[in-house]
Design a protein around this motif. Sequence first.
Motif, PDB file in Angstrom:
ATOM      1  N   LEU A  17      11.935 -11.853  30.747  1.00 42.05           N
ATOM      2  CA  LEU A  17      12.203 -13.243  30.343  1.00 42.05           C
ATOM      3  C   LEU A  17      11.425 -14.241  31.190  1.00 42.05           C
ATOM      4  CD1 LEU A  17      16.024 -13.049  29.576  1.00 42.05           C
ATOM      5  CD2 LEU A  17      14.162 -13.424  27.926  1.00 42.05           C
ATOM      6  N   THR A  18      11.167 -13.920  32.463  1.00 40.48           N
ATOM      7  CA  THR A  18      10.393 -14.854  33.299  1.00 40.48           C
ATOM      8  C   THR A  18       8.980 -15.031  32.785  1.00 40.48           C
ATOM      9  OG1 THR A  18       9.518 -13.223  34.886  1.00 40.48           O
ATOM     10  CG2 THR A  18      11.684 -14.208  35.395  1.00 40.48           C
ATOM     11  N   GLU A  19       8.481 -14.059  32.035  1.00 41.94           N
ATOM     12  CA  GLU A  19       7.102 -14.097  31.540  1.00 41.94           C
ATOM     13  C   GLU A  19       6.961 -14.868  30.227  1.00 41.94           C
ATOM     14  OE1 GLU A  19       6.151  -9.955  31.259  1.00 41.94           O
ATOM     15  OE2 GLU A  19       6.238  -9.665  33.439  1.00 41.94           O
ATOM     16  N   GLU A  20       8.062 -15.292  29.651  1.00 35.37           N
ATOM     17  CA  GLU A  20       8.045 -15.945  28.345  1.00 35.37           C
ATOM     18  C   GLU A  20       8.138 -17.465  28.485  1.00 35.37           C
ATOM     19  OE1 GLU A  20       7.485 -14.359  25.507  1.00 35.37           O
ATOM     20  OE2 GLU A  20       7.411 -12.461  26.611  1.00 35.37           O
ATOM     21  N   PRO A  21       7.502 -18.200  27.555  1.00 34.66           N
ATOM     22  CA  PRO A  21       7.631 -19.659  27.572  1.00 34.66           C
ATOM     23  C   PRO A  21       9.106 -20.058  27.482  1.00 34.66           C
ATOM     24  CG  PRO A  21       5.946 -18.970  25.999  1.00 34.66           C
ATOM     25  CD  PRO A  21       6.647 -17.721  26.477  1.00 34.66           C
ATOM     26  N   GLY A  22       9.514 -20.955  28.353  1.00 32.51           N
ATOM     27  CA  GLY A  22      10.900 -21.393  28.371  1.00 32.51           C
ATOM     28  C   GLY A  22      11.865 -20.319  28.831  1.00 32.51           C
ATOM     29  N   HIS A  23      11.320 -19.188  29.319  1.00 32.77           N
ATOM     30  CA  HIS A  23      12.144 -18.055  29.776  1.00 32.77           C
ATOM     31  C   HIS A  23      13.100 -17.600  28.690  1.00 32.77           C
ATOM     32  CE1 HIS A  23      11.416 -19.617  34.117  1.00 32.77           C
ATOM     33  NE2 HIS A  23      10.351 -19.042  33.610  1.00 32.77           N
ATOM     34  N   ARG A  24      12.642 -17.615  27.425  1.00 29.49           N
ATOM     35  CA  ARG A  24      13.496 -17.228  26.302  1.00 29.49           C
ATOM     36  C   ARG A  24      12.712 -16.320  25.361  1.00 29.49           C
ATOM     37  NH1 ARG A  24      13.800 -22.358  25.905  1.00 29.49           N
ATOM     38  NH2 ARG A  24      16.036 -22.444  25.579  1.00 29.49           N
ATOM     39  N   LEU A  25      13.477 -15.433  24.714  1.00 27.48           N
ATOM     40  CA  LEU A  25      12.882 -14.503  23.765  1.00 27.48           C
ATOM     41  C   LEU A  25      13.961 -14.032  22.804  1.00 27.48           C
ATOM     42  CD1 LEU A  25      10.113 -13.128  23.247  1.00 27.48           C
ATOM     43  CD2 LEU A  25      10.894 -11.254  24.681  1.00 27.48           C
ATOM     44  N   GLN A  26      13.573 -13.861  21.544  1.00 28.18           N
ATOM     45  CA  GLN A  26      14.527 -13.361  20.565  1.00 28.18           C
ATOM     46  C   GLN A  26      14.993 -11.970  20.997  1.00 28.18           C
ATOM     47  OE1 GLN A  26      13.391 -13.965  16.534  1.00 28.18           O
ATOM     48  NE2 GLN A  26      15.171 -12.917  15.717  1.00 28.18           N
ATOM     49  N   LEU A  27      16.292 -11.717  20.841  1.00 21.74           N
ATOM     50  CA  LEU A  27      16.880 -10.463  21.315  1.00 21.74           C
ATOM     51  C   LEU A  27      16.158  -9.237  20.769  1.00 21.74           C
ATOM     52  CD1 LEU A  27      20.694 -11.292  21.241  1.00 21.74           C
ATOM     53  CD2 LEU A  27      19.269 -10.930  23.259  1.00 21.74           C
ATOM     54  N   SER A  28      15.802  -9.252  19.496  1.00 17.17           N
ATOM     55  CA  SER A  28      15.141  -8.078  18.916  1.00 17.17           C
ATOM     56  C   SER A  28      13.782  -7.843  19.563  1.00 17.17           C
ATOM     57  CB  SER A  28      15.000  -8.228  17.402  1.00 17.17           C
ATOM     58  OG  SER A  28      14.235  -9.383  17.086  1.00 17.17           O
ATOM     59  N   GLU A  29      13.050  -8.908  19.857  1.00 16.44           N
ATOM     60  CA  GLU A  29      11.751  -8.754  20.502  1.00 16.44           C
ATOM     61  C   GLU A  29      11.914  -8.326  21.966  1.00 16.44           C
ATOM     62  OE1 GLU A  29       7.554 -11.151  21.125  1.00 16.44           O
ATOM     63  OE2 GLU A  29       9.074 -11.997  19.800  1.00 16.44           O
ATOM     64  N   LEU A  30      12.929  -8.855  22.635  1.00 15.88           N
ATOM     65  CA  LEU A  30      13.206  -8.460  24.015  1.00 15.88           C
ATOM     66  C   LEU A  30      13.587  -6.981  24.071  1.00 15.88           C
ATOM     67  CD1 LEU A  30      13.480  -9.216  26.989  1.00 15.88           C
ATOM     68  CD2 LEU A  30      15.789 -10.073  26.476  1.00 15.88           C
ATOM     69  N   ALA A  31      14.379  -6.519  23.121  1.00 17.13           N
ATOM     70  CA  ALA A  31      14.745  -5.097  23.068  1.00 17.13           C
ATOM     71  C   ALA A  31      13.493  -4.235  22.908  1.00 17.13           C
ATOM     72  CB  ALA A  31      15.724  -4.841  21.924  1.00 17.13           C
ATOM     73  N   PHE A  32      12.585  -4.680  22.039  1.00 17.74           N
ATOM     74  CA  PHE A  32      11.330  -3.955  21.828  1.00 17.74           C
ATOM     75  C   PHE A  32      10.524  -3.889  23.120  1.00 17.74           C
ATOM     76  CE2 PHE A  32       6.785  -4.147  20.692  1.00 17.74           C
ATOM     77  CZ  PHE A  32       6.659  -2.921  20.058  1.00 17.74           C
ATOM     78  N   LYS A  33      10.368  -5.022  23.794  1.00 18.02           N
ATOM     79  CA  LYS A  33       9.582  -5.063  25.026  1.00 18.02           C
ATOM     80  C   LYS A  33      10.232  -4.270  26.155  1.00 18.02           C
ATOM     81  CE  LYS A  33       6.943  -9.239  24.345  1.00 18.02           C
ATOM     82  NZ  LYS A  33       6.366 -10.409  25.028  1.00 18.02           N
ATOM     83  N   ALA A  34      11.553  -4.191  26.157  1.00 16.98           N
ATOM     84  CA  ALA A  34      12.279  -3.457  27.200  1.00 16.98           C
ATOM     85  C   ALA A  34      12.465  -1.981  26.847  1.00 16.98           C
ATOM     86  CB  ALA A  34      13.643  -4.106  27.441  1.00 16.98           C
ATOM     87  N   ASN A  35      11.928  -1.553  25.705  1.00 17.65           N
ATOM     88  CA  ASN A  35      12.074  -0.167  25.254  1.00 17.65           C
ATOM     89  C   ASN A  35      13.539   0.233  25.157  1.00 17.65           C
ATOM     90  OD1 ASN A  35       9.211   0.676  25.135  1.00 17.65           O
ATOM     91  ND2 ASN A  35       9.287   0.230  27.322  1.00 17.65           N
ATOM     92  N   ALA A  36      14.334  -0.647  24.553  1.00 15.29           N
ATOM     93  CA  ALA A  36      15.774  -0.413  24.475  1.00 15.29           C
ATOM     94  C   ALA A  36      16.274  -0.668  23.062  1.00 15.29           C
ATOM     95  CB  ALA A  36      16.500  -1.347  25.444  1.00 15.29           C
ATOM     96  N   SER A  37      17.426  -0.103  22.763  1.00 11.54           N
ATOM     97  CA  SER A  37      18.079  -0.421  21.503  1.00 11.54           C
ATOM     98  C   SER A  37      18.634  -1.836  21.589  1.00 11.54           C
ATOM     99  CB  SER A  37      19.207   0.564  21.209  1.00 11.54           C
ATOM    100  OG  SER A  37      20.264   0.369  22.135  1.00 11.54           O
ATOM    101  N   LEU A  38      18.810  -2.463  20.452  1.00 10.76           N
ATOM    102  CA  LEU A  38      19.397  -3.799  20.418  1.00 10.76           C
ATOM    103  C   LEU A  38      20.821  -3.763  20.978  1.00 10.76           C
ATOM    104  CD1 LEU A  38      18.834  -6.699  19.705  1.00 10.76           C
ATOM    105  CD2 LEU A  38      19.511  -6.213  17.354  1.00 10.76           C
ATOM    106  N   SER A  39      21.536  -2.686  20.728  1.00  4.57           N
ATOM    107  CA  SER A  39      22.894  -2.532  21.236  1.00  4.57           C
ATOM    108  C   SER A  39      22.908  -2.496  22.768  1.00  4.57           C
ATOM    109  CB  SER A  39      23.525  -1.258  20.672  1.00  4.57           C
ATOM    110  OG  SER A  39      24.779  -1.034  21.253  1.00  4.57           O
ATOM    111  N   ARG A  40      22.034  -1.693  23.356  1.00  3.75           N
ATOM    112  CA  ARG A  40      21.977  -1.608  24.830  1.00  3.75           C
ATOM    113  C   ARG A  40      21.593  -2.962  25.416  1.00  3.75           C
ATOM    114  NH1 ARG A  40      17.876   1.654  28.850  1.00  3.75           N
ATOM    115  NH2 ARG A  40      19.108   1.296  30.731  1.00  3.75           N
ATOM    116  N   LEU A  41      20.600  -3.595  24.812  1.00  2.00           N
ATOM    117  CA  LEU A  41      20.172  -4.899  25.311  1.00  2.00           C
ATOM    118  C   LEU A  41      21.302  -5.917  25.207  1.00  2.00           C
ATOM    119  CD1 LEU A  41      17.893  -6.746  26.382  1.00  2.00           C
ATOM    120  CD2 LEU A  41      17.565  -7.385  23.995  1.00  2.00           C
ATOM    121  N   SER A  42      22.010  -5.910  24.093  1.00  2.00           N
ATOM    122  CA  SER A  42      23.099  -6.859  23.893  1.00  2.00           C
ATOM    123  C   SER A  42      24.169  -6.706  24.972  1.00  2.00           C
ATOM    124  CB  SER A  42      23.709  -6.667  22.503  1.00  2.00           C
ATOM    125  OG  SER A  42      24.730  -7.602  22.285  1.00  2.00           O
ATOM    126  N   HIS A  43      24.504  -5.466  25.333  1.00  2.00           N
ATOM    127  CA  HIS A  43      25.487  -5.229  26.400  1.00  2.00           C
ATOM    128  C   HIS A  43      24.995  -5.789  27.739  1.00  2.00           C
ATOM    129  CE1 HIS A  43      27.300  -2.325  23.582  1.00  2.00           C
ATOM    130  NE2 HIS A  43      28.411  -2.653  24.217  1.00  2.00           N
TER     131      HIS A  43
END
Length: 173
Positions: free
Chosen positions: A48-74
Amino acid sequence: MTKWLNPTEQRAWRTLVALTTRLPAAMDTQLQRESGVTHFEYLVMALLTEEPGHRLQLSELAFKANASLSRLSHVVTKLERLGWAQRETVRGRRGAHAVLTDAGYRKVQDTAPGYLDAVRALVFDGLDDARTAELVELGELLVAQLDAGLIRGIGRPAGHPAPLTDDEPPDGS
């Protein structure tokens, strides 16, 4: 008929398994001891620190973190409880953004020196520049092989989507 691994493949496989299980555990131990966060929690905040405004859509963040949306959401829920992140709805679209708070940004800054010391000590201090370049090349090749297998359904639970391809954006648009 079963195609068994030859001795070199068996050694390579066992080495890869040791690396992929022991390195995350070592990073978790180090980060929890020094900063009270898991490796995955730190990774999410660092992304998130690398993104403009330190924000990213959850689905894209899950993709970048190599995680499921469920794991990321938790994890985002935990980071929200700690005051390090918050969710914002995305106007006119489904989903939400994860937003790193100022406190979350400070947590990443405070954690980074110990994190980088651990990464160097556990991985890069044992490699010269040529070996590091080989690691990049081999790692990218193995990730591509893994993704190709997942797309074919190997190693993916029934009903779970295949990983995204380069021509398929994470938000489905």
